[in-house]
Scaffold this motif. Structure first.
Motif, PDB file in Angstrom:
ATOM      1  N   VAL A  51       0.866  -1.183   0.000  1.00 11.13           N
ATOM      2  CA  VAL A  51       0.000   0.000   0.000  1.00 11.13           C
ATOM      3  C   VAL A  51       0.898   1.227   0.000  1.00 11.13           C
ATOM      4  O   VAL A  51       1.671   1.443   0.941  1.00 11.13           O
ATOM      5  CB  VAL A  51      -0.937   0.025   1.220  1.00 11.13           C
ATOM      6  CG1 VAL A  51      -1.781   1.298   1.225  1.00 11.13           C
ATOM      7  CG2 VAL A  51      -1.826  -1.207   1.237  1.00 11.13           C
ATOM      8  N   LEU A  52       0.827   2.026  -1.080  1.00  8.12           N
ATOM      9  CA  LEU A  52       1.631   3.234  -1.186  1.00  8.12           C
ATOM     10  C   LEU A  52       0.954   4.387  -0.456  1.00  8.12           C
ATOM     11  O   LEU A  52      -0.266   4.370  -0.234  1.00  8.12           O
ATOM     12  CB  LEU A  52       1.861   3.596  -2.647  1.00  8.12           C
ATOM     13  CG  LEU A  52       2.643   2.580  -3.479  1.00  8.12           C
ATOM     14  CD1 LEU A  52       2.758   3.054  -4.931  1.00  8.12           C
ATOM     15  CD2 LEU A  52       4.035   2.349  -2.891  1.00  8.12           C
ATOM     16  N   PRO A  53       1.709   5.429  -0.063  1.00 10.53           N
ATOM     17  CA  PRO A  53       1.097   6.582   0.603  1.00 10.53           C
ATOM     18  C   PRO A  53      -0.022   7.185  -0.237  1.00 10.53           C
ATOM     19  O   PRO A  53       0.085   7.256  -1.468  1.00 10.53           O
ATOM     20  CB  PRO A  53       2.276   7.554   0.774  1.00 10.53           C
ATOM     21  CG  PRO A  53       3.490   6.715   0.706  1.00 10.53           C
ATOM     22  CD  PRO A  53       3.166   5.572  -0.202  1.00 10.53           C
ATOM     23  N   GLU A  54      -1.058   7.648   0.415  1.00 13.91           N
ATOM     24  CA  GLU A  54      -2.240   8.139  -0.286  1.00 13.91           C
ATOM     25  C   GLU A  54      -1.921   9.312  -1.209  1.00 13.91           C
ATOM     26  O   GLU A  54      -2.479   9.430  -2.285  1.00 13.91           O
ATOM     27  CB  GLU A  54      -3.296   8.555   0.735  1.00 13.91           C
ATOM     28  CG  GLU A  54      -4.605   9.001   0.126  1.00 13.91           C
ATOM     29  CD  GLU A  54      -5.645   9.326   1.176  1.00 13.91           C
ATOM     30  OE1 GLU A  54      -6.699   9.895   0.827  1.00 13.91           O
ATOM     31  OE2 GLU A  54      -5.399   9.011   2.366  1.00 13.91           O
ATOM     32  N   GLY A  55      -1.010  10.201  -0.809  1.00 13.85           N
ATOM     33  CA  GLY A  55      -0.717  11.380  -1.619  1.00 13.85           C
ATOM     34  C   GLY A  55       0.237  11.139  -2.768  1.00 13.85           C
ATOM     35  O   GLY A  55       0.500  12.058  -3.558  1.00 13.85           O
TER      36      GLY A  55
END
Length: 596
Positions: free
Chosen positions: A135-139
């Motif tokens: 899961v990559l950072p949301e931004g």
């Protein structure tokens, strides 16, 4: 006289010179930056920090000013500004243009001028290849502000995603980061190399220890032969720390995997001192002085077995009964049957001279405790206890076999002085009567919660609920120390110790079979080490197994002070009754640690 005047004048000139040096003015100007960004820039500036710390040497101030180019750029990049203009002027000269070996003799002014420029957005945000669960950072996405911190977090998330599924040597293989100043965009392309999926190899002890190597491996419980997992590795380190035998624990991955796709783990351990001695004290205006001490051996048989001998004397010079004595010993063995189970063997002698009863008792037993996580532990055991009692009901003896089952869930951020989280503890203890004693069960639960408010958690709201019940046996058939009383430092401050009990039809009094307790505190930090506290406590004791009409309440409230020592706060509480008919007057409590 003339010489004295010269000396005085020289001293005055020296003081004026020191004052002039300390008067260096350092100012940051960033008119187009928002307030939050300006605060971040000021916090990152070494020149501002040096000036606030009263740095007086020009070479120190100049060095800090020259380093601020990188400091300020780092803050701006972190927020997505990639075309800033930064000028750092030292008495009007650009700091970068001043040769290091030509430092001015004095520095009067340092000006930090920052123009952030436009905020860039991602035109590309790619990390590849990725493990399925990553899961990559949301931004980190096209069109979002191109913060450099997001690129770092995304790259680390990609590596961590592979490590979580066994690719212990996953790494960043390459990166291509391009800023388009005309379009005000940033393209970030990170390439990963997952390497091979690995299994845990051997645990290799690289340092000397008084704990046997076999026991170190048993305590760590490293799952050799299973797929590598960072979580399993941290769990192994936590088990070694929890044993209490080691001052420091470091489990390090070998640099190179083995040919059979296993990865050895190196354990660097530093032993704790073998023995430790400690003591404590607590005083109350009514309950008197209580003192305790213990002696502990951390590695009794070479397998991290812990022997603890402790004694306690309470009620010295008090007005709540006589003096109580307790002497006990416990042996704790980690990694018994498996790596997450510890064995506890205990023996205890106790004499209780309480307001409503006098009791001598002896207890022996053993329990197993299972650690399900860093915050959850469950235990079960068996104990044999014998007690001789003298109270309003006469002289009696009790012999019981008990089966205590306990669970503790501790999510406090700091057990010594919590400002957030909660703590839940529950015990169920069935008891089987021997030699004519009655059978039944005793239940007790304790719930505590903490919430920090304001800047740096200056305000802390704390609450506590307690519940107790004795089931299946009548009051007269239960040892008094297994019944419940209310009043005093552990239940209701401001009320006399164990002042709330049960009046029997015969006119005698004893403990109750039901107990409810509630406490609330508001703690306000005055300084870093001093807090003031307002509190209120209430307690209920009932004759029946469950709270109802056959019982009574009392309550107390007061104010307190806390002085933080680093090993827990010193506590001073002053309280008075506010409800019930069990006491009056002012009561004072002094101890170490929060009341709950």
């Amino acid at each position: 006289m003339h010489a004295r005047m010269i000396k005085a004048a020289g001293l005055a000139l020296s003081l004026l010179w020191a004052g002039a040096v300390n008067a260096t003015e350092v100012r940051l100007s960033a008119p187009t930056a928002g307030d939050d960004l300006q605060d971040d820039l000021r916090a990152a500036s070494l020149a501002i920090a040096a000036n606030e710390e009263k740095a007086t040497k020009p070479q120190d101030l100049l060095a800090a000013a020259r380093a601020d180019y990188a400091q300020l750029i780092g803050v701006l990049y972190a927020m997505g500004y990639y075309s800033p203009v930064i000028n750092i002027l030292v008495d009007g000269r650009e700091a970068a243009s001043i040769p290091p070996f030509a430092t001015p003799k004095t520095i009067d002014k340092i000006r930090l001028k920052v123009t952030p420029g436009p905020k860039f957005k991602f035109s590309q945000a790619r990390v590849a290849p990725l493990a399925n669960s990553t899961v990559l950072p949301e931004g980190f996405a096209v069109g979002e502000p191109a913060k450099s911190t997001l690129i770092q977090e995304a790259a680390q998330a990609g590596v961590s995603g592979y490590r979580d599924v066994g690719f212990a040597k996953a790494r960043i293989a390459g990166q291509n980061i391009t800023a388009d100043h005309r379009a005000r965009t940033l393209a970030a392309d990170i390439q990963l190399d997952p390497g091979r999926r690995l299994q845990f190899g051997d645990l290799i002890i690289t340092s000397e220890s008084r704990v046997r190597e076999k026991r170190i491996r048993e305590i760590a419980g490293l799952p050799s032969g299973e797929t590598f997992s960072p979580e399993e590795l941290e769990d192994a380190a936590s088990r070694l720390r929890r044993s209490g035998a080691f001052r420091s624990v470091a489990l390090l991955e070998a640099e190179t995997p083995n040919a059979d796709d296993t990865l050895d783990i190196e354990a660097a351990l530093v032993d704790e001192k073998k023995r430790r001695f400690g003591f404590g004290a607590e005083v109350s205006s009514l309950e008197g002085l209580g003192v305790s001490a213990y002696w502990m051996h951390r590695n009794l048989l070479g397998g991290a077995e812990r022997l603890r001998i402790e004694g306690e004397v309470k009620g010295i010079a008090g007005d709540s009964g006589g003096v109580d004595y307790r002497l006990g010993a416990t042996i704790t063995r980690p990694a018994t049957f498996d790596e997450d189970t510890r064995l506890l063997v205990l023996g205890e002698l106790e004499e209780l001279d309480e307001p409503d009863f006098f009791e001598r008792k002896a207890t022996v037993g053993a329990s197993l405790f299972r650690q399900f996580s860093d915050v959850l532990e469950v235990g079960a055991g068996v104990r044999f206890r014998y007690s001789e009692v003298r109270d309003d009901l006469g002289e009696r003896t009790f012999t019981h076999l008990t089966i205590p089952v306990t669970a503790a869930w501790d999510r406090r951020n700091n057990p010594l002085n919590p400002v957030g989280g909660f703590y839940l503890q529950a015990t169920g203890e069935p008891f089987v009567g021997v030699s004519g004693s009655q059978s039944g069960a005793r239940v007790y639960a304790d719930a505590r919660a903490y919430e920090g408010l304001g800047a740096d958690d200056r305000f802390v709201v704390a609450g506590r609920l307690q519940f107790g019940s004795v089931i299946g046996a009548e009051i007269v058939d239960v040892p008094p120390d297994m019944l419940f009383f209310s009043g005093g430092g552990g239940t209701v401050r401001g009320q006399p110790y164990q002042s709330l009990n049960v009046d029997l039809p015969s006119g005698d009094s004893t403990g109750g079979r039901a107990f409810l307790g509630a406490s609330a505190e508001v703690r306000v930090g005055v300084t870093d080490s001093i807090s003031v506290v307002g509190f209120a406590d209430a307690g209920f004791i009932g004759a029946d197994s469950w709270p109802g009409d056959n019982g009574a309440w009392h309550s107390g409230a007061g104010l307190g002070l806390r002085y933080e020592t680093g090993i827990g706060p010193i506590r001073l509480d002053v309280a008075t009754p506010i409800g019930g008919a069990t006491g009056d007057g002012i009561h004072i409590y002094v101890g170490i640690g929060q009341a709950f």
